[in-house]
Design a protein around this motif. Structure first.
Motif, short mmCIF file in Angstrom:
data_model
loop_
_atom_site.label_atom_id
_atom_site.label_comp_id
_atom_site.label_asym_id
_atom_site.label_seq_id
_atom_site.Cartn_x
_atom_site.Cartn_y
_atom_site.Cartn_z
N LEU A 164 0.92 -1.17 0.18
CA LEU A 164 -0.14 0.12 -0.03
C LEU A 164 1.02 1.33 -0.04
O LEU A 164 0.51 2.22 -0.68
N ALA A 165 2.13 1.41 0.99
CA ALA A 165 2.81 2.35 0.88
C ALA A 165 3.37 2.83 -0.63
O ALA A 165 3.55 3.80 -1.22
N GLU A 166 3.72 1.54 -1.29
CA GLU A 166 4.36 1.79 -2.43
C GLU A 166 3.25 2.29 -3.50
O GLU A 166 3.58 3.24 -4.24
N GLY A 167 1.99 1.90 -3.50
CA GLY A 167 1.18 2.26 -4.23
C GLY A 167 0.72 3.97 -4.14
O GLY A 167 0.55 4.48 -5.05
N PHE A 223 -2.40 4.72 -5.68
CA PHE A 223 -3.36 4.81 -4.61
C PHE A 223 -3.67 6.28 -4.02
O PHE A 223 -2.48 7.16 -4.15
N ARG A 224 -4.82 6.32 -3.42
CA ARG A 224 -4.94 7.67 -2.58
C ARG A 224 -3.94 7.79 -1.34
O ARG A 224 -3.41 6.63 -1.14
N PRO A 225 -3.73 8.83 -0.82
CA PRO A 225 -2.72 9.11 0.24
C PRO A 225 -3.41 8.57 1.48
O PRO A 225 -3.71 9.38 2.54
N VAL A 226 -3.75 7.38 1.54
CA VAL A 226 -4.18 6.57 2.90
C VAL A 226 -2.91 6.36 3.87
O VAL A 226 -1.86 6.47 3.29
N ASP A 227 -3.21 6.23 4.97
CA ASP A 227 -2.38 5.67 6.02
C ASP A 227 -2.30 4.13 5.72
O ASP A 227 -3.34 3.16 5.95
N PRO A 228 -0.97 3.78 5.23
CA PRO A 228 -1.09 2.15 4.81
C PRO A 228 -1.22 1.21 6.06
O PRO A 228 -1.99 0.29 5.72
N SER A 229 -1.05 1.55 7.31
CA SER A 229 -0.96 0.46 8.32
C SER A 229 -2.65 0.44 8.42
O SER A 229 -3.27 -0.68 8.87
N ARG A 230 -3.22 1.58 8.95
CA ARG A 230 -4.74 1.71 8.98
C ARG A 230 -5.57 0.92 7.95
O ARG A 230 -6.68 0.16 8.19
N PHE A 231 -5.23 1.49 6.68
CA PHE A 231 -6.04 0.66 5.79
C PHE A 231 -5.76 -0.73 5.55
O PHE A 231 -6.61 -1.51 5.32
N ALA A 232 -4.35 -1.29 5.77
CA ALA A 232 -4.22 -2.69 5.94
C ALA A 232 -4.98 -3.50 6.83
O ALA A 232 -5.60 -4.40 6.59
N THR A 233 -5.09 -2.81 7.87
CA THR A 233 -5.71 -3.40 9.25
C THR A 233 -7.35 -3.50 8.78
O THR A 233 -7.61 -4.73 9.04
N ARG A 234 -7.97 -2.54 8.00
CA ARG A 234 -9.53 -2.62 7.76
C ARG A 234 -9.45 -3.59 6.39
O ARG A 234 -10.44 -4.47 6.41
N LEU A 235 -8.65 -3.70 5.52
CA LEU A 235 -8.70 -4.58 4.51
C LEU A 235 -8.76 -6.09 4.90
O LEU A 235 -9.46 -6.98 4.25
N ARG A 236 -7.49 -6.35 5.92
CA ARG A 236 -7.53 -7.48 6.28
C ARG A 236 -8.45 -8.16 6.96
O ARG A 236 -9.01 -9.31 7.01
N ALA A 237 -9.27 -7.11 7.59
CA ALA A 237 -10.63 -7.39 8.49
C ALA A 237 -11.60 -7.99 7.39
O ALA A 237 -12.39 -8.97 7.76
N LEU A 238 -11.74 -7.13 6.33
CA LEU A 238 -12.70 -7.39 5.33
C LEU A 238 -12.22 -8.97 4.84
O LEU A 238 -13.05 -9.75 4.36
N LEU A 239 -11.14 -9.22 4.43
CA LEU A 239 -10.56 -10.35 3.79
C LEU A 239 -10.79 -11.45 4.77
O LEU A 239 -11.46 -12.55 4.34
N ASP A 240 -10.47 -11.46 5.91
CA ASP A 240 -10.97 -12.53 7.03
C ASP A 240 -12.38 -12.89 7.26
O ASP A 240 -12.52 -14.07 7.09
N GLY A 241 -13.08 -11.66 7.20
CA GLY A 241 -14.46 -12.19 7.28
C GLY A 241 -14.94 -12.93 6.02
O GLY A 241 -15.72 -13.96 6.06
N PHE A 242 -14.51 -12.52 4.91
CA PHE A 242 -15.10 -13.13 3.72
C PHE A 242 -14.35 -14.43 3.50
O PHE A 242 -15.15 -15.45 3.34
N SER A 243 -13.36 -14.63 4.12
CA SER A 243 -12.57 -15.86 3.87
C SER A 243 -13.14 -17.10 4.83
O SER A 243 -13.33 -17.92 4.41
N VAL A 244 -13.59 -16.62 5.96
CA VAL A 244 -14.14 -17.46 6.81
C VAL A 244 -15.71 -17.93 6.23
O VAL A 244 -15.90 -19.19 6.29
#
Length: 202
Positions: free
Chosen positions: A143-146, A152-173
């Motif tokens: 994300l930081a590279e993007g 990518f939009r200027p998001v906070d990479p760590s915060r966005f990663a946390t939210r994206l992985r939460a989405l991925l975890d929920g869908f993956s289950v």
């Protein structure tokens, strides 16, 4: 010259062989089919020998997860080091993250380790956190590279990663347990749409 003696028939196989056999058993018969006695028969060891090496079934499951994650980590590293747009590599990351389908062996194992973590000791929890941390760090770097390249939009990479992985975890289950309406292709489509709407620079 005296030839080297062959390995005794009852000598322990390499630990990786045991972990690979455990993963294969989970893939073929599910977690209910993974017993110390059955695994011992697969690799030519007694259940007592297996307990000597792994102490408990919980430890065997966690070691097997670490072994599987090591292989996935190498695959993830190769994907993320490719040339090309960051979005393509992000899609490859998501593709690797999401289960192949119901009873995906890696995700079946993850769900069981998560379930057992309620009673895990500090060492086991730290080892689980290390696995999670590797996925998180790779996503943050991507994300930081993007962001730095203007993809990518200027998001906070760590915060966005946390939210994206939460989405991925929920869908993956949902994919791993076979909840209707959340098949792998549907999930990949949802995540791609989410990334486009929230992350791509306009």
């Amino acid at each position: 010259m005296t030839p080297a003696p062959s390995r005794r028939r009852n000598a322990a196989p390499p630990r990786e062989d045991v972990l690979a056999a455990a993963m294969e058993t989970i893939a073929e018969r599910g977690l209910d089919g993974l017993t110390m006695a059955g695994l011992g028969r697969e690799v030519g060891m007694s259940s007592g020998h297996l307990l000597y090496y792994f102490r408990t079934k919980d430890e065997l499951l966690l070691r097997t997860l670490e072994w599987s994650e090591g292989r996935l980590g190498a695959e993830r590293g190769a994907l993320l080091s490719r040339e090309g747009p960051v979005r393509q590599r992000l899609d490859a990351y998501v593709d690797l993250y999401v289960p192949d389908g119901p009873r995906d062996p890696h995700w079946t194992l993850w769900l069981e380790v998560w379930n057992r973590s309620q009673n895990a000791d500090d060492d086991a929890r730290a080892r689980q956190a290390a696995i999670e941390g590797a996925w998180h760090r790779d996503l943050v770097a991507l994300l930081a590279e993007g962001v730095s390249h203007g993809e990518f939009r200027p998001v906070d990479p760590s915060r966005f990663a946390t939210r994206l992985r939460a989405l991925l975890d929920g869908f993956s289950v949902h994919v791993a347990v076979g909840i209707p309406g959340t098949g792998r292709e549907q999930v990949l489509s949802h995540v791609a749409e989410f990334v486009t709407e929230t992350l791509l620079a306009r």
